[in-house]
Every structure is written in C-alpha cells, then in structure tokens.
Design a protein around this motif. Structure first.
Motif: not given
Length: 98
Positions: A11-14, A45-51, A63-68, A72-75
């Motif tokens: 639906g247009g979200r990652y 809006d793209t981060g970084p985010r952590s757990r 679970t996080w969501n991001f615009d389409d 890319w993502f990096e961990a």
C-alpha cells in the motif's frame, strides 16, 4: 546477540520488522539500529531507530513503517554496557535497489 527482520512493501509503505535477542548471560545487552535512506538522504522520517534487549534469551522487536520513497535500509548490531553502546558492527545493507 542476534538481530533479524524482514522488509515488505504494501500500500505504498515499507514495513520493516526488526528483532533483537541477547544470547549470553554476561554484563552486555544487545541493540539493533535501523536506518533508511530516501531521495533526500539519511534523516527525517527515515531514522535511525533502535530496539534493545538485555538478559540472556531476552528478545525485543517491533515493526516500523516508512514511505515508499525509501531507497534502501541498513541495520547495525551493537553490544551494550549499562545501557550505552559498547561496540558496534558496520552497517549492513538489507533492502533496496540503490
């Protein structure tokens, strides 16, 4: 420590599902960071985010969501000591076309 997850597009979200587990009974905990890049670069809006997880066998995830528009993502996996990052691995690219 062990971190894992999935990235899906709907639906247009990652949707990035991220999990982290502390695998040892020692003084260190575990933390995983997720960041994303879009056409404007890192940040916003793209981060970084952590757990984080602390205690042998303890798991934490979300679970996080991001615009389409994300390219890319990096961990990044880190060991923690008293709640602060102690040592971290390099960022690993986990999704995208860039």
């Amino acid at each position: 420590m062990h971190a894992w997850g999935t990235v899906s597009l709907s639906g247009g979200r990652y949707y990035a599902k991220v999990n982290v587990r502390d695998t040892k009974a020692d003084a260190h905990g575990a933390r995983v960071y997720l960041r994303a890049t879009d056409q404007d670069g890192w940040g916003g809006d793209t981060g970084p985010r952590s757990r984080s997880a602390s205690g042998s066998g303890t798991e934490n995830g979300c679970t996080w969501n991001f615009d389409d528009t994300v390219s890319w993502f990096e961990a990044e996996e880190c060991l923690t000591e008293q709640g602060s990052d102690w040592t971290c691995a390099d960022h690993s690219k986990i999704n995208g076309s860039a």
